[in-house]
Design a protein around this motif. Sequence first.
Motif, short mmCIF file in Angstrom:
data_model
loop_
_atom_site.label_atom_id
_atom_site.label_comp_id
_atom_site.label_asym_id
_atom_site.label_seq_id
_atom_site.Cartn_x
_atom_site.Cartn_y
_atom_site.Cartn_z
N ASN A 166 0.87 -1.19 0.00
CA ASN A 166 0.00 0.00 0.00
C ASN A 166 0.90 1.23 0.00
O ASN A 166 2.12 1.11 -0.07
CB ASN A 166 -0.92 -0.02 1.23
N ASP A 167 0.28 2.41 0.11
CA ASP A 167 1.05 3.66 0.07
C ASP A 167 1.16 4.32 1.44
O ASP A 167 1.48 5.51 1.51
CB ASP A 167 0.38 4.64 -0.91
N PHE A 168 0.84 3.59 2.52
CA PHE A 168 0.88 4.29 3.82
C PHE A 168 1.61 3.55 4.94
O PHE A 168 1.89 4.14 5.98
CB PHE A 168 -0.53 4.67 4.29
N ASP A 169 1.92 2.28 4.79
CA ASP A 169 2.67 1.61 5.86
C ASP A 169 4.09 2.19 5.92
O ASP A 169 4.55 2.81 4.94
CB ASP A 169 2.70 0.10 5.60
N PRO A 170 4.80 2.00 7.06
CA PRO A 170 6.09 2.67 7.23
C PRO A 170 7.07 2.40 6.08
O PRO A 170 7.40 1.25 5.77
CB PRO A 170 6.59 2.10 8.56
N LEU A 171 7.52 3.48 5.47
CA LEU A 171 8.39 3.40 4.29
C LEU A 171 9.84 3.23 4.76
O LEU A 171 10.33 4.01 5.58
CB LEU A 171 8.25 4.70 3.48
N LYS A 172 10.51 2.22 4.20
CA LYS A 172 11.89 1.94 4.61
C LYS A 172 12.88 2.03 3.46
O LYS A 172 14.09 2.17 3.68
CB LYS A 172 11.97 0.51 5.22
N HIS A 173 12.39 1.88 2.24
CA HIS A 173 13.31 1.85 1.09
C HIS A 173 12.53 2.32 -0.13
O HIS A 173 11.43 1.83 -0.40
CB HIS A 173 13.79 0.39 0.92
N VAL A 174 13.12 3.27 -0.87
CA VAL A 174 12.37 3.88 -1.96
C VAL A 174 13.32 4.27 -3.09
O VAL A 174 14.52 4.48 -2.85
CB VAL A 174 11.59 5.11 -1.41
N PRO A 192 9.66 10.26 -13.24
CA PRO A 192 8.58 9.71 -12.38
C PRO A 192 8.62 8.18 -12.34
O PRO A 192 7.90 7.51 -13.07
CB PRO A 192 7.31 10.21 -13.07
N PRO A 193 9.41 7.61 -11.43
CA PRO A 193 9.48 6.14 -11.34
C PRO A 193 8.11 5.50 -11.07
O PRO A 193 7.88 4.35 -11.43
CB PRO A 193 10.41 5.87 -10.16
N ARG A 194 7.20 6.27 -10.45
CA ARG A 194 5.89 5.70 -10.06
C ARG A 194 5.10 5.24 -11.27
O ARG A 194 4.23 4.38 -11.16
CB ARG A 194 5.13 6.77 -9.29
N ASP A 195 5.36 5.83 -12.44
CA ASP A 195 4.61 5.45 -13.64
C ASP A 195 5.11 4.12 -14.21
O ASP A 195 4.37 3.40 -14.86
CB ASP A 195 4.77 6.51 -14.75
N CYS A 251 1.05 13.56 -2.51
CA CYS A 251 1.99 13.59 -1.38
C CYS A 251 2.64 12.22 -1.18
O CYS A 251 2.17 11.22 -1.73
CB CYS A 251 1.22 13.99 -0.12
N LEU A 252 3.72 12.21 -0.40
CA LEU A 252 4.38 10.93 -0.09
C LEU A 252 4.17 10.61 1.38
O LEU A 252 4.67 11.32 2.26
CB LEU A 252 5.88 11.02 -0.42
N HIS A 264 4.73 11.92 -4.91
CA HIS A 264 4.41 10.50 -5.05
C HIS A 264 4.90 9.99 -6.40
O HIS A 264 5.56 8.95 -6.49
CB HIS A 264 2.90 10.28 -4.89
N CYS A 265 4.61 10.76 -7.46
CA CYS A 265 5.05 10.38 -8.81
C CYS A 265 6.56 10.13 -8.86
O CYS A 265 7.04 9.23 -9.56
CB CYS A 265 4.79 11.48 -9.82
N SER A 266 7.31 10.95 -8.12
CA SER A 266 8.77 10.96 -8.25
C SER A 266 9.46 9.84 -7.52
O SER A 266 10.69 9.80 -7.46
CB SER A 266 9.31 12.28 -7.71
#
Length: 366
Positions: A9-17, A104-107, A305-306, A349-351
């Motif tokens: 999902n897009d909301f659990d604690p982010l550790k690596h991006v 934009p890696p998200r795409d 947003c991220l 978020h896109c980035s």
Amino acid sequence: MTKIVNSWNDFDPLKHVIVGRADHSCVPPEEPATSEKVPIDSPMRGMWGPRPLETVEKANAQLDNLARVLEERGVKVDRPSPLQWNQPVITPDFRTGSMMTCMPPRDTLLTIGNEIIEAAMSFRCRYWEYLAFRPLLSQYFNEDPEFLWSQAPRPRLSDKSYKHNYYDERISLEERLVRTANKDFVTTEEEILFDAADVLRLGKDLFIQHGLTTNRKAMEWFKRKYPDFRIHAVNFPGDPYPIHIDATFVPLRPGLIINNPHRKLPEAQRKIFEKNDWQIVDAAMPAHKEPPPLCYSSVWLSMNCLVLDHKTVIVEASETNQLEQMDKLGMNVIPIHFRDAYAFGGGLHCSTADVYREGTCLDYFP
Ligand code: ABU
């Protein structure tokens, strides 16, 4: 054993991006999938080629700052390896004068659990974009024995994949909205087409926007690929240019999602959320009347947003209405300047693209 890839999902604690890079970015030439995004009175009409160097440098400075802010908060950040994007793309089915960017890696990359899928994107200029991420994906593959590295069926992007002259420039905004409501988009159903940013991941449910960059055949592909998931095709009738769900419908934590007030979630899907006690809140109005110069996206990048965890979110610093709303919704807000990066492919978020968030695959809509 190292587990490197995991995100549901897009909301659990982010550790690596992954955070994009703007190097060598180009404005691509017009092509059937993109021409409708450039208004007739825009200086971008008919213009293509490398973006001005000073804009690339400014965008990179803000992307580097985003990476730094994330690292300071303990998030591991990887960066792609940009290509010389000014090269033409030539295949047996088409030719176009240049590529675009890997900003934009998200795409391009869709993370579902321990799998990263390279998307079947519909823009010819983005045909090779995934190559910028290959060194990273190869490294994850070498280090994480559970990582599933996938590619959706490669589209051919021949002339059969598009409705030609779909956007005659004389078509009014009202007529465009009618087309969106009627699910009449520039792509055909010839082959599977989707951008990863059209897929909203909420555990066992994938909400996939049917629009200019994602077609119905893609929904069918997702259904067959993930038989244990629920796949929801979503269409937001108020958006004349429906490209990507992440400036339209953005979850902040389990039970809370913001919705673009100009692109309301249709009743059928709204019921799914309300039945499960989710609060759908109209997003705050953008602080800006226009996107920055040479930008393809709308002013609604304000809500792109991220989310770092259920209580923390990064929001663009000049988006004062959105910052205030996040605060009222109980989020700790980290404002960072990011508008110089918008023209290169989108907002915060896109980035980015998820590599690892804590958490498992939950059923939020039992
Ligand atoms: N990539 C997100 C763009 C969405 C929008 O222009 O509203």
